[in-house]
Design a protein around this motif. Structure first.
Motif, PDB file in Angstrom:
ATOM      1  N   ILE A   1      17.306  21.998 -22.336  1.00  7.31           N
ATOM      2  CA  ILE A   1      17.334  20.629 -23.160  1.00  7.31           C
ATOM      3  C   ILE A   1      18.942  20.300 -23.650  1.00  7.31           C
ATOM      4  CG2 ILE A   1      16.498  20.080 -25.683  1.00  7.31           C
ATOM      5  CD1 ILE A   1      14.753  20.251 -23.494  1.00  7.31           C
ATOM      6  N   VAL A   2      19.697  21.275 -24.025  1.00  3.10           N
ATOM      7  CA  VAL A   2      21.051  21.090 -24.375  1.00  3.10           C
ATOM      8  C   VAL A   2      21.636  20.319 -23.294  1.00  3.10           C
ATOM      9  CG1 VAL A   2      23.215  22.019 -25.029  1.00  3.10           C
ATOM     10  CG2 VAL A   2      21.223  22.983 -26.144  1.00  3.10           C
ATOM     11  N   SER A   3      21.489  20.757 -22.136  1.00  7.35           N
ATOM     12  CA  SER A   3      22.282  20.064 -20.930  1.00  7.35           C
ATOM     13  C   SER A   3      21.797  18.855 -20.535  1.00  7.35           C
ATOM     14  CB  SER A   3      21.868  20.887 -19.711  1.00  7.35           C
ATOM     15  OG  SER A   3      22.374  20.283 -18.434  1.00  7.35           O
ATOM     16  N   ARG A   4      20.687  18.441 -20.819  1.00  6.75           N
ATOM     17  CA  ARG A   4      20.005  17.156 -20.595  1.00  6.75           C
ATOM     18  C   ARG A   4      20.488  16.112 -21.769  1.00  6.75           C
ATOM     19  NH1 ARG A   4      14.246  17.525 -17.701  1.00  6.75           N
ATOM     20  NH2 ARG A   4      15.022  18.631 -15.830  1.00  6.75           N
ATOM     21  N   MET A   5      20.588  17.002 -22.921  1.00  4.42           N
ATOM     22  CA  MET A   5      21.096  16.195 -23.996  1.00  4.42           C
ATOM     23  C   MET A   5      22.497  15.685 -23.884  1.00  4.42           C
ATOM     24  SD  MET A   5      19.293  17.727 -27.505  1.00  4.42           S
ATOM     25  CE  MET A   5      20.089  16.685 -28.618  1.00  4.42           C
ATOM     26  N   LEU A   6      23.339  16.352 -23.434  1.00  2.00           N
ATOM     27  CA  LEU A   6      24.553  16.120 -23.237  1.00  2.00           C
ATOM     28  C   LEU A   6      24.676  15.151 -22.104  1.00  2.00           C
ATOM     29  CD1 LEU A   6      26.378  19.703 -23.631  1.00  2.00           C
ATOM     30  CD2 LEU A   6      26.321  17.833 -25.148  1.00  2.00           C
ATOM     31  N   SER A   7      24.226  15.118 -21.171  1.00  2.00           N
ATOM     32  CA  SER A   7      24.212  14.279 -19.910  1.00  2.00           C
ATOM     33  C   SER A   7      23.326  12.952 -20.223  1.00  2.00           C
ATOM     34  CB  SER A   7      23.928  15.025 -18.845  1.00  2.00           C
ATOM     35  OG  SER A   7      22.591  15.384 -18.588  1.00  2.00           O
ATOM     36  N   ASN A   8      22.790  12.600 -21.466  1.00  2.00           N
ATOM     37  CA  ASN A   8      21.609  11.835 -21.577  1.00  2.00           C
ATOM     38  C   ASN A   8      22.181  10.319 -21.932  1.00  2.00           C
ATOM     39  OD1 ASN A   8      19.031  11.171 -21.593  1.00  2.00           O
ATOM     40  ND2 ASN A   8      18.902  11.112 -23.695  1.00  2.00           N
ATOM     41  N   GLY A   9      23.418  10.334 -21.127  1.00  2.00           N
ATOM     42  CA  GLY A   9      24.007   9.049 -21.086  1.00  2.00           C
ATOM     43  C   GLY A   9      23.584   7.960 -19.877  1.00  2.00           C
ATOM     44  N   THR A  10      22.443   8.448 -19.271  1.00  2.00           N
ATOM     45  CA  THR A  10      22.125   8.108 -17.992  1.00  2.00           C
ATOM     46  C   THR A  10      21.333   6.836 -18.526  1.00  2.00           C
ATOM     47  OG1 THR A  10      20.339   9.659 -17.941  1.00  2.00           O
ATOM     48  CG2 THR A  10      22.514   9.880 -16.472  1.00  2.00           C
ATOM     49  N   ARG A  11      20.749   5.887 -17.420  1.00  2.00           N
ATOM     50  CA  ARG A  11      19.937   5.029 -17.800  1.00  2.00           C
ATOM     51  C   ARG A  11      18.519   5.495 -18.105  1.00  2.00           C
ATOM     52  NH1 ARG A  11      19.712   1.117 -13.317  1.00  2.00           N
ATOM     53  NH2 ARG A  11      19.355   2.809 -12.222  1.00  2.00           N
ATOM     54  N   PRO A  12      17.532   4.851 -18.939  1.00  2.00           N
ATOM     55  CA  PRO A  12      16.201   5.256 -19.056  1.00  2.00           C
ATOM     56  C   PRO A  12      15.240   5.422 -17.473  1.00  2.00           C
ATOM     57  CG  PRO A  12      16.924   3.613 -20.548  1.00  2.00           C
ATOM     58  CD  PRO A  12      17.788   3.878 -19.725  1.00  2.00           C
ATOM     59  N   LEU A  13      15.797   4.689 -16.672  1.00  2.00           N
ATOM     60  CA  LEU A  13      15.105   4.568 -15.329  1.00  2.00           C
ATOM     61  C   LEU A  13      15.592   5.883 -14.676  1.00  2.00           C
ATOM     62  CD1 LEU A  13      13.420   2.779 -13.716  1.00  2.00           C
ATOM     63  CD2 LEU A  13      15.303   1.835 -12.544  1.00  2.00           C
ATOM     64  N   ASP A  14      16.772   6.272 -14.851  1.00  2.00           N
ATOM     65  CA  ASP A  14      17.090   7.473 -14.173  1.00  2.00           C
ATOM     66  C   ASP A  14      16.364   8.894 -14.563  1.00  2.00           C
ATOM     67  OD1 ASP A  14      18.955   6.102 -12.489  1.00  2.00           O
ATOM     68  OD2 ASP A  14      20.624   6.480 -14.064  1.00  2.00           O
ATOM     69  N   ARG A  15      15.637   8.774 -15.582  1.00  2.00           N
ATOM     70  CA  ARG A  15      14.964   9.865 -16.219  1.00  2.00           C
ATOM     71  C   ARG A  15      13.554  10.204 -15.479  1.00  2.00           C
ATOM     72  NH1 ARG A  15      15.179   7.954 -22.339  1.00  2.00           N
ATOM     73  NH2 ARG A  15      17.609   7.753 -22.412  1.00  2.00           N
ATOM     74  N   LEU A  16      13.106   9.033 -14.891  1.00  2.00           N
ATOM     75  CA  LEU A  16      11.926   8.935 -14.032  1.00  2.00           C
ATOM     76  C   LEU A  16      11.817   9.794 -12.739  1.00  2.00           C
ATOM     77  CD1 LEU A  16      10.706   5.131 -14.602  1.00  2.00           C
ATOM     78  CD2 LEU A  16      10.454   7.373 -16.092  1.00  2.00           C
ATOM     79  N   THR A  17      10.727  10.405 -12.650  1.00  2.00           N
ATOM     80  CA  THR A  17      10.155  10.870 -11.019  1.00  2.00           C
ATOM     81  C   THR A  17      10.013   9.825 -10.292  1.00  2.00           C
ATOM     82  OG1 THR A  17       8.084  11.287 -11.395  1.00  2.00           O
ATOM     83  CG2 THR A  17       9.613  13.047 -12.218  1.00  2.00           C
ATOM     84  N   ALA A  18      10.223  10.064  -8.839  1.00  2.00           N
ATOM     85  CA  ALA A  18      10.003   9.011  -7.886  1.00  2.00           C
ATOM     86  C   ALA A  18       8.498   8.334  -8.185  1.00  2.00           C
ATOM     87  CB  ALA A  18      10.065   9.698  -6.600  1.00  2.00           C
ATOM     88  N   ARG A  19       7.446   9.365  -8.406  1.00  2.00           N
ATOM     89  CA  ARG A  19       6.279   8.811  -8.499  1.00  2.00           C
ATOM     90  C   ARG A  19       6.152   8.143  -9.740  1.00  2.00           C
ATOM     91  NH1 ARG A  19       2.251   8.031  -5.337  1.00  2.00           N
ATOM     92  NH2 ARG A  19       1.831  10.047  -4.636  1.00  2.00           N
ATOM     93  N   GLU A  20       6.842   8.455 -10.842  1.00  2.00           N
ATOM     94  CA  GLU A  20       6.693   7.530 -12.053  1.00  2.00           C
ATOM     95  C   GLU A  20       7.241   6.201 -11.892  1.00  2.00           C
ATOM     96  OE1 GLU A  20       6.949  11.394 -15.237  1.00  2.00           O
ATOM     97  OE2 GLU A  20       8.779  10.207 -14.723  1.00  2.00           O
ATOM     98  N   ARG A  21       8.353   6.011 -11.100  1.00  2.00           N
ATOM     99  CA  ARG A  21       9.091   4.608 -10.930  1.00  2.00           C
ATOM    100  C   ARG A  21       8.044   3.848  -9.964  1.00  2.00           C
ATOM    101  NH1 ARG A  21      15.534   5.242 -10.033  1.00  2.00           N
ATOM    102  NH2 ARG A  21      15.001   3.070  -9.366  1.00  2.00           N
TER     103      ARG A  21
END
Length: 215
Positions: free
Chosen positions: A134-154
């Motif tokens: 969770i900490v790692s993802r919070m620190l790198s959470n500057g990514t676009r919302p779209l980048d958080r999705l899995t391939a199926r979710e996209r």
């Protein structure tokens, strides 16, 4: 240590009650949804509440919304989110303001009972217990919302943008309609779209998607 447990799975809920009781904790109440959690905390004022993220009726973000409300109404009560879903934006909501007495652990990554109990006691005492992922993802959470999705979710949100219903999406992707509902719920979470009375998250999700992919 006095505990309230909010978990919609009866088996997991009863298992946690047995586990915590055997470790010397006093389980004051259990809850199957967010409203029951808030009522139980108001009645018993525990040292800490263990809360799952996805709870009835929609199984999206009811648990986390109840946890945020709990922290606002009872700042002296610790909150440990115990979930299988790693959503950094939800952790950020819990940590907003005074970050003391907050925890966020992932169920599949807790390998020892002693670690869970130690984290629970830390949160109850006003400390913080966050899974390193969770900490790692919070620190790198500057990514676009779209980048958080899995391939199926996209794939699912792309078909939503084309105007397809859940049933139509299920047919096109050859999966169950229930599976589509779960993917849609996950998209809502990752796009930071909480439930509203109007429940227009589907439209907002499509707008977010179209803004991300561009023309």
């Amino acid at each position: 240590m006095r505990v309230v447990i909010a978990e919609d799975s009866v088996i997991l809920r009863e298992g946690m009650v047995e586990l915590l009781t055997a470790r010397g904790c006093e389980v004051l109440a259990t809850a199957g949804d967010g409203d029951e959690l808030l009522s139980a905390v108001a009645e018993h004022l525990p040292d800490v509440a263990v809360v799952d993220i996805r709870m009835p009726p929609t199984h999206t973000d009811e648990g986390i919304r109840a946890a945020v409300r709990l922290r606002a109404d009872h700042p002296g009560v610790g909150v440990l989110v115990f979930s299988q879903h790693a959503v950094p934006s939800l952790a950020a909501q819990l940590l907003a303001g005074d970050p003391s007495g907050v925890g966020y652990l992932l169920k599949e990554r807790v390998s020892a009972t002693a670690d869970f109990i130690e984290a629970l006691r830390r949160v109850a005492a006003g400390g913080v217990a966050l899974d390193p992922l969770i900490v790692s993802r919070m620190l790198s959470n500057g990514t676009r919302p779209l980048d958080r999705l899995t391939a199926r979710e996209r794939e699912v949100v792309d078909l939503m943008a084309q105007g397809h219903s859940n049933r139509s999406i299920a047919g096109r992707l050859v999966i169950s309609e229930r599976a589509v509902e779960k993917h849609v719920a996950s998209v809502f979470l990752k796009f930071d779209l909480p439930s509203t009375d109007a429940d227009n998250r589907r439209v907002k999700a499509v707008v977010t998607y179209l803004q991300e992919v561009g023309p």
